[in-house]
Design an enzyme around this catalytic site. Structure first.
Site, PDB file in Angstrom:
ATOM      1  N   GLY A 215       0.075  -1.240   0.331  1.00 43.62           N
ATOM      2  CA  GLY A 215      -0.068  -0.171  -0.043  1.00 43.62           C
ATOM      3  C   GLY A 215       0.787   1.532   0.092  1.00 43.62           C
ATOM      4  O   GLY A 215       2.254   1.498  -0.118  1.00 43.62           O
ATOM      5  N   SER A 216       0.660   2.189   0.997  1.00 48.03           N
ATOM      6  CA  SER A 216       0.810   3.484   0.652  1.00 48.03           C
ATOM      7  C   SER A 216       2.014   3.518   1.421  1.00 48.03           C
ATOM      8  O   SER A 216       3.155   4.499   0.396  1.00 48.03           O
ATOM      9  CB  SER A 216      -0.004   4.528   1.294  1.00 48.03           C
ATOM     10  N   ILE A 217       2.642   3.153   1.771  1.00 48.55           N
ATOM     11  CA  ILE A 217       4.706   2.824   2.240  1.00 48.55           C
ATOM     12  C   ILE A 217       4.779   3.053   1.736  1.00 48.55           C
ATOM     13  O   ILE A 217       5.994   3.540   1.294  1.00 48.55           O
ATOM     14  CB  ILE A 217       4.526   2.468   3.801  1.00 48.55           C
ATOM     15  N   LYS A 219       5.202   4.533  -1.337  1.00 51.44           N
ATOM     16  CA  LYS A 219       4.919   6.051  -1.824  1.00 51.44           C
ATOM     17  C   LYS A 219       6.264   6.737  -1.236  1.00 51.44           C
ATOM     18  O   LYS A 219       6.510   7.123  -2.250  1.00 51.44           O
ATOM     19  CB  LYS A 219       3.960   6.934  -1.508  1.00 51.44           C
TER      20      LYS A 219
END
Length: 481
Positions: A215-217, A219
């Protein structure tokens, strides 16, 4: 000599040569492979009569052997915090073999790590204590990290590392098990049936062997690709609630909760990172391009496993054949996978000014007299980002921490993640962070939303665990690795 006899002699000679070559290969080239195979029946028998060395963390003995005076056989026991350490230490059973460090360091623990062939042993070695394997894990932090997962009944992992050296300070995995049950012949069969019947797979080291969508980690890695391709913290990006995946028939990709970021319109990368705006990172990922994302992922070690002394999965970026796949991958979804260890190394790399260090859990191997046989030295694997890029991402992670948790003077730099993984399933939730004052980085993943289920986010579930571990982590001792 007639033709038949001559043919028979030649065939016999060839068979003898083949046998000798095969014997030489087994003895000279593959002896260790066969001898250390945990399923080797000879090893299972020798476990009973081998005084295996200890496995220790600091002054805490995690695994040791005791001789039964009645039958003369040795019994392996795990006297301290067995549930906390089992996924790392493993078990040694004369019925079910060995696992984890008990398996990979079997040669050290038996005192037979290459100085003499196991096939040529005389039997006079029995009773001689094997080497001690000393770990980098901090016993107090390991127990604390495990309790953070086990007490609320979470499935997942916590990894804490020293960014400057790669030392692993904690590697907690839940659910876990008691290796004493498997090691004890009187309880082995029942204990073995219990752990193998558990669908949550307690025998697995979830910190190193389980690959999950980040997920967003992820990014952090997309940002690294963007910075190297002209983006800055002030670069404008879309904050709209959704964007259409390129090359699709109007398939939308939305922000969390379907909400616009900062009211919609355009937002700087700094704000997009703090608010974790999916649409903004899709835009930046598409602009940077697939090769930039592949390059950044590789520099952070995605797709690579480590010489850790423990089984560990490599993770993957997945294929990027088109814009839709690139867009989804830029926010850590689709086919992107990471382990908790890789996530911790990613955060540690930023903390270490862009230098990625090889993680390790074994500090040293010592003989029965305490003499160091082998010691692990820090190994730099390469530069994932420049020092300037690392400083920029650190600043963005400070902003993410403040937005998610408010400023409380802790000085942590972080990123959260909430990863979808199956239709109708609760998300896996992540938190990665580091404390530069203590030289500690942490990664936490809680599977299937923990106690919040489908409503869970990384900030709500994993964040409090990671922040507690950072607070509990010891500062480095001056002069020590």
């Amino acid at each position: 000599m007639n033709k038949s006899l001559r043919f028979g002699a030649v065939v016999s000679l060839l068979l003898i040569v083949t046998l000798l070559v095969n014997y030489s290969i087994v003895q000279g080239m593959r002896e260790d492979e066969y001898a250390q195979d945990p399923h080797n029946s000879r090893i299972l028998m020798e476990l009973k009569r081998t005084n295996r060395g200890d496995i220790v963390a600091g002054d805490t003995v995690l695994a040791q052997s005791h001789r039964d005076e009645a039958d003369g056989f040795y019994q392996r026991t795990y006297p301290n915090m067995p549930w906390s350490f089992a996924p790392v230490v493993g078990y040694a059973s004369d019925q079910f073999g060995t696992s984890q460090l008990e398996s990979t360091h079997n040669g050290d623990l038996t005192g037979d790590s290459g100085t003499s062939s196991r096939f040529l042993r005389t039997g006079t070695e029995d009773g001689k204590k094997g080497d001690t394997v000393a770990l980098t894990l901090d016993p107090n932090l390991q127990a604390f990290a495990f309790d953070q997962l086990a007490k609320p009944g979470y499935e997942g992992a916590v990894v804490a590392v020293r960014p400057s050296s790669g030392e692993v300070l904690a590697m907690a995995s839940a659910p876990s098990y008691d290796p004493n049950g498997i090691a004890n012949p009187n309880t082995a069969e029942g204990a073995w049936a219990d752990v193998n019947g558990n669908p949550a797979k307690p025998l697995l080291n979830h910190a190193t062997q389980e690959q999950l969508p980040p997920g967003s980690i992820f990014k952090i890695i997309t940002t690294a690709a963007g910075l190297r391709n002209g983006f800055t913290p002030e670069s404008p990006l879309t904050g709209e609630a959704q964007t259409i995946l390129p090359g699709t028939d109007n398939i939308p990709l939305t922000n969390y909760g379907g909400q616009p970021c900062a009211g919609g319109g355009q937002v700087p990368l700094r704000t997009a990172f703090a608010l974790s705006c999916n649409t903004a990172f899709v835009q930046m990922g598409l602009a940077a391009g697939p090769e930039a994302l592949r390059d950044a992922a590789a520099r952070f070690g995605i797709g690579q496993s480590y010489d850790l002394g423990l089984p560990n999965a490599a993770g993957s970026l997945g294929d990027l054949p088109g814009g839709a796949e690139l867009a989804q991958s830029a926010i850590g979804q689709r086919d992107v996978t990471m382990t908790a260890l890789q996530a911790a190394v990613m955060a540690a790399t930023i903390a270490n000014k862009g230098k990625r260090m090889e993680p390790h859990v074994v500090r040293a191997v010592r003989d029965a007299d305490g003499k160091v046989v082998r010691e692990t030295e820090p190994v730099e694997l390469g530069e994932a980002v420049t020092e300037e890029e690392a400083a920029t991402i650190t600043d963005l992670m400070y902003g993410s921490e403040r937005w998610t948790f408010g400023y409380d003077g802790n000085g942590f730099a972080s990123k959260t993640g909430t990863a979808e993984h199956a239709e109708g399933a609760a998300p896996h939730v992540w938190y990665v962070a580091f404390d530069p004052a203590k030289d500690v980085a942490v990664a936490v993943v809680v599977k299937n939303g923990g106690h919040l289920g489908e409503a869970a986010t990384g900030g709500q579930v994993s964040g409090p665990i990671g922040r507690a571990v950072l607070r509990a982590a010891p500062a480095p001792v001056e002069g020590a690795q």
